[in-house]
Scaffold this motif. Structure first.
Motif, PDB file in Angstrom:
ATOM      1  N   ILE A 109      39.048  39.849  35.852  1.00  0.00           N
ATOM      2  CA  ILE A 109      39.659  40.484  36.641  1.00  0.00           C
ATOM      3  C   ILE A 109      41.205  40.271  36.354  1.00  0.00           C
ATOM      4  CG2 ILE A 109      40.639  41.336  38.914  1.00  0.00           C
ATOM      5  CD1 ILE A 109      37.863  39.832  40.325  1.00  0.00           C
ATOM      6  N   HIS A 110      41.952  41.429  36.170  1.00  0.00           N
ATOM      7  CA  HIS A 110      43.605  41.442  36.020  1.00  0.00           C
ATOM      8  C   HIS A 110      44.223  42.271  37.093  1.00  0.00           C
ATOM      9  CE1 HIS A 110      47.520  40.678  34.228  1.00  0.00           C
ATOM     10  NE2 HIS A 110      47.423  42.309  34.100  1.00  0.00           N
ATOM     11  N   SER A 111      45.640  41.426  38.355  1.00  0.00           N
ATOM     12  CA  SER A 111      44.855  41.971  39.397  1.00  0.00           C
ATOM     13  C   SER A 111      46.745  41.716  39.600  1.00  0.00           C
ATOM     14  CB  SER A 111      44.390  40.475  40.478  1.00  0.00           C
ATOM     15  OG  SER A 111      45.214  41.408  41.780  1.00  0.00           O
ATOM     16  N   ASN A 112      47.697  42.562  40.486  1.00  0.00           N
ATOM     17  CA  ASN A 112      49.017  41.811  40.906  1.00  0.00           C
ATOM     18  C   ASN A 112      49.081  41.057  42.058  1.00  0.00           C
ATOM     19  OD1 ASN A 112      48.646  43.416  43.200  1.00  0.00           O
ATOM     20  ND2 ASN A 112      48.730  45.924  42.017  1.00  0.00           N
ATOM     21  N   GLY A 113      48.001  40.855  42.492  1.00  0.00           N
ATOM     22  CA  GLY A 113      48.430  39.658  43.351  1.00  0.00           C
ATOM     23  C   GLY A 113      49.056  39.706  44.484  1.00  0.00           C
ATOM     24  N   THR A 114      49.071  41.369  45.025  1.00  0.00           N
ATOM     25  CA  THR A 114      49.451  41.268  46.438  1.00  0.00           C
ATOM     26  C   THR A 114      48.358  41.858  47.312  1.00  0.00           C
ATOM     27  OG1 THR A 114      49.642  43.758  46.133  1.00  0.00           O
ATOM     28  CG2 THR A 114      51.340  42.941  44.732  1.00  0.00           C
ATOM     29  N   TYR A 115      47.707  41.905  47.121  1.00  0.00           N
ATOM     30  CA  TYR A 115      46.378  41.947  48.215  1.00  0.00           C
ATOM     31  C   TYR A 115      45.160  41.720  47.447  1.00  0.00           C
ATOM     32  CZ  TYR A 115      43.277  44.269  51.298  1.00  0.00           C
ATOM     33  OH  TYR A 115      41.739  44.554  52.075  1.00  0.00           O
ATOM     34  N   MET A 116      45.376  40.139  48.728  1.00  0.00           N
ATOM     35  CA  MET A 116      44.311  38.744  48.726  1.00  0.00           C
ATOM     36  C   MET A 116      44.479  38.909  49.692  1.00  0.00           C
ATOM     37  SD  MET A 116      45.174  37.799  44.798  1.00  0.00           S
ATOM     38  CE  MET A 116      43.377  36.974  44.029  1.00  0.00           C
ATOM     39  N   PRO A 117      42.683  39.375  50.604  1.00  0.00           N
ATOM     40  CA  PRO A 117      43.151  38.507  51.953  1.00  0.00           C
ATOM     41  C   PRO A 117      41.771  37.683  51.960  1.00  0.00           C
ATOM     42  CG  PRO A 117      42.201  40.844  52.062  1.00  0.00           C
ATOM     43  CD  PRO A 117      42.701  40.315  50.306  1.00  0.00           C
ATOM     44  N   PRO A 118      42.037  35.857  52.342  1.00  0.00           N
ATOM     45  CA  PRO A 118      40.979  35.463  52.490  1.00  0.00           C
ATOM     46  C   PRO A 118      39.645  35.737  51.999  1.00  0.00           C
ATOM     47  CG  PRO A 118      42.629  34.422  54.081  1.00  0.00           C
ATOM     48  CD  PRO A 118      42.975  36.101  53.677  1.00  0.00           C
ATOM     49  N   GLU A 119      38.723  36.451  52.830  1.00  0.00           N
ATOM     50  CA  GLU A 119      37.346  36.738  52.520  1.00  0.00           C
ATOM     51  C   GLU A 119      37.240  36.969  51.045  1.00  0.00           C
ATOM     52  OE1 GLU A 119      39.148  40.139  54.500  1.00  0.00           O
ATOM     53  OE2 GLU A 119      39.618  37.902  54.784  1.00  0.00           O
ATOM     54  N   ARG A 120      38.448  38.207  50.986  1.00  0.00           N
ATOM     55  CA  ARG A 120      37.535  38.424  49.326  1.00  0.00           C
ATOM     56  C   ARG A 120      38.322  37.328  48.548  1.00  0.00           C
ATOM     57  NH1 ARG A 120      39.360  44.591  49.454  1.00  0.00           N
ATOM     58  NH2 ARG A 120      38.372  45.337  51.618  1.00  0.00           N
ATOM     59  N   ILE A 121      39.080  36.551  48.317  1.00  0.00           N
ATOM     60  CA  ILE A 121      39.301  35.246  47.486  1.00  0.00           C
ATOM     61  C   ILE A 121      38.090  34.646  47.546  1.00  0.00           C
ATOM     62  CG2 ILE A 121      40.234  33.534  46.982  1.00  0.00           C
ATOM     63  CD1 ILE A 121      42.607  34.372  48.595  1.00  0.00           C
ATOM     64  N   ASP A 122      37.714  34.021  48.713  1.00  0.00           N
ATOM     65  CA  ASP A 122      36.427  33.697  48.728  1.00  0.00           C
ATOM     66  C   ASP A 122      35.276  34.098  47.917  1.00  0.00           C
ATOM     67  OD1 ASP A 122      37.690  31.352  49.750  1.00  0.00           O
ATOM     68  OD2 ASP A 122      36.749  32.163  51.916  1.00  0.00           O
ATOM     69  N   ALA A 123      35.421  35.429  48.041  1.00  0.00           N
ATOM     70  CA  ALA A 123      34.408  36.659  47.908  1.00  0.00           C
ATOM     71  C   ALA A 123      33.819  36.575  46.560  1.00  0.00           C
ATOM     72  CB  ALA A 123      34.410  37.537  48.268  1.00  0.00           C
ATOM     73  N   ILE A 124      34.953  36.545  45.823  1.00  0.00           N
ATOM     74  CA  ILE A 124      34.913  36.460  44.522  1.00  0.00           C
ATOM     75  C   ILE A 124      34.720  35.192  43.342  1.00  0.00           C
ATOM     76  CG2 ILE A 124      36.365  39.004  44.100  1.00  0.00           C
ATOM     77  CD1 ILE A 124      38.784  37.411  42.978  1.00  0.00           C
ATOM     78  N   ILE A 125      35.143  33.775  43.978  1.00  0.00           N
ATOM     79  CA  ILE A 125      34.800  33.147  43.510  1.00  0.00           C
ATOM     80  C   ILE A 125      33.521  33.263  43.500  1.00  0.00           C
ATOM     81  CG2 ILE A 125      35.495  30.958  43.482  1.00  0.00           C
ATOM     82  CD1 ILE A 125      38.400  31.252  44.312  1.00  0.00           C
ATOM     83  N   ALA A 126      33.120  32.703  44.655  1.00  0.00           N
ATOM     84  CA  ALA A 126      31.342  32.435  45.095  1.00  0.00           C
ATOM     85  C   ALA A 126      30.547  33.103  43.741  1.00  0.00           C
ATOM     86  CB  ALA A 126      30.992  32.821  46.289  1.00  0.00           C
ATOM     87  N   ALA A 127      30.952  34.917  43.877  1.00  0.00           N
ATOM     88  CA  ALA A 127      30.514  35.543  43.191  1.00  0.00           C
ATOM     89  C   ALA A 127      30.349  35.376  41.235  1.00  0.00           C
ATOM     90  CB  ALA A 127      30.456  36.821  42.806  1.00  0.00           C
ATOM     91  N   GLY A 128      30.963  34.440  41.519  1.00  0.00           N
ATOM     92  CA  GLY A 128      30.599  34.052  39.914  1.00  0.00           C
ATOM     93  C   GLY A 128      32.109  34.125  39.062  1.00  0.00           C
ATOM     94  N   LEU A 129      32.542  34.350  39.300  1.00  0.00           N
ATOM     95  CA  LEU A 129      33.837  35.610  38.431  1.00  0.00           C
ATOM     96  C   LEU A 129      34.326  34.234  37.242  1.00  0.00           C
ATOM     97  CD1 LEU A 129      36.113  37.771  38.100  1.00  0.00           C
ATOM     98  CD2 LEU A 129      37.327  36.637  39.435  1.00  0.00           C
ATOM     99  N   ASP A 130      34.148  34.930  36.137  1.00  0.00           N
ATOM    100  CA  ASP A 130      35.151  33.935  34.902  1.00  0.00           C
ATOM    101  C   ASP A 130      35.716  33.823  34.510  1.00  0.00           C
ATOM    102  OD1 ASP A 130      31.953  33.551  33.707  1.00  0.00           O
ATOM    103  OD2 ASP A 130      31.915  35.384  33.411  1.00  0.00           O
TER     104      ASP A 130
END
Length: 327
Positions: A109-130
């Motif tokens: 993922i390449h992100s501008n970092g401006t929109y990162m709700p805690p639940e989305r942070i947890d979700a993408i890490i838990a999903a196995g993002l490389d």
């Protein structure tokens, strides 16, 4: 970690022979596919070429499944969940990462970092993002907000720090994290990322800091902040190593084509395998190999074909740096 890096580098290296010899047929599969989660973006960055008139929408689950099935079948190694919009705006992003992982595809993922709700942070890490990279363009609020119009330096910094803390709390090496910084000519310390800036992330799991110059995007006119490019022409590697799939299934050949101008087809009516060595992209490779960029509208103003030395040399240095870091 080393096994991961070797898999990633081999996927890149095997695309190089056809590029180096200017062959229009590419026997190797794309190294990566850009799969666009959304075309919505909340910023109006001075360095970006995204046209506000482009049709807006989110990648739908059925389109994502088609794209990921086709990418896996073709032999693609990595899915990069970004193109023009901010990926985290798509509420299904973590689901798409999981879908890619079940097909043994690396995810990025390449992100501008401006929109990162805690639940989305947890979700993408838990999903196995490389892998994830953040565009954090400037070491001060003045520098950053001059480029990232509509963003707030302190807010973005907090979001990135929160992401790094969430990763650290899980005790995992992945996702690998890159902080990417673009500096305009004339900015303080424009030729380096300072130790003071790096200390903002001290004791947090940042894997790489990457300094970039502003880029002249395909179809974009040169601007005052652009630095001179190299004097030597070399074919752009993009049509030999990747494809990009927009949120609506339209395939474009250039990952810098944020406005979808260089269309190759549609995954809902064609396969990526058909598109990958179809006549349209082969004609683009021919034109680039013969230095005929005047016949390729997207390439006429793009600086990706001008360098001081062969871009493969830069790639080899980058591969060495990645392996050294893994060791």
């Amino acid at each position: 970690m080393l096994k991961f890096i070797i898999k990633d580098l081999w996927a890149q290296l095997r695309t190089k022979p056809a590029l180096i010899f200017g062959r229009e047929y590419q026997p190797s599969p794309p190294y990566f596919i850009n799969l666009e989660p959304t075309s919505f973006c909340n910023l109006n960055c001075t360095i970006c070429s995204l046209d506000s008139r482009r049709k807006k929408g989110h990648l739908r689950p059925e389109t994502a499944e088609i794209a990921l099935d086709q990418a896996s079948s073709l032999g693609v190694t990595e899915i990069r969940f970004f193109l023009a919009g901010e990926p985290l705006f798509n509420p299904h992003l973590a689901d798409y990462i999981r879908m890619a992982k079940t097909r043994e595809l690396l995810t990025n993922i390449h992100s501008n970092g401006t929109y990162m709700p805690p639940e989305r942070i947890d979700a993408i890490i838990a999903a196995g993002l490389d892998k994830i990279s953040f565009s954090f363009d400037g070491e001060s609020a003045e520098e950053y907000e001059k480029i990232r119009l509509g963003a707030n330096y302190d807010h973005t910094l907090k979001n990135i720090l929160d992401f790094l803390k969430a990763k650290k709390s899980r005790g995992k090496k992945f996702p690998l994290v890159t902080i990417q910084v673009i500096k305009l000519a004339g900015a303080p310390n424009c030729g380096l990322i300072t130790s003071d800036f790096k200390r903002l992330f001290q004791d947090l799991p940042v894997d790489e800091f990457l300094l970039l110059n502003p880029f002249v995007w395909p179809g974009q006119e040169k601007k005052a902040f652009n630095r001179p490019h190299g004097p030597k022409y070399f074919p752009c590697m993009t049509p030999w190593n990747s494809l990009s799939v927009a949120w609506d299934g339209i395939v474009v050949w250039c990952c810098g084509d944020l406005n979808g101008l260089g269309q190759l087809g549609d995954i809902r009516t064609q396969t990526l395998k058909e598109i990958w060595n179809g006549e349209t992209i082969r004609s683009i490779r021919r034109g680039l190999a013969k230095h005929e960029i005047k016949t390729l509208p997207l390439c006429q103003s793009c600086e990706a074909v001008y360098h001081y030395h062969h871009p493969v040399l830069s790639d080899l240095r980058d591969y060495y740096r990645q392996i050294k870091r893994a060791l």
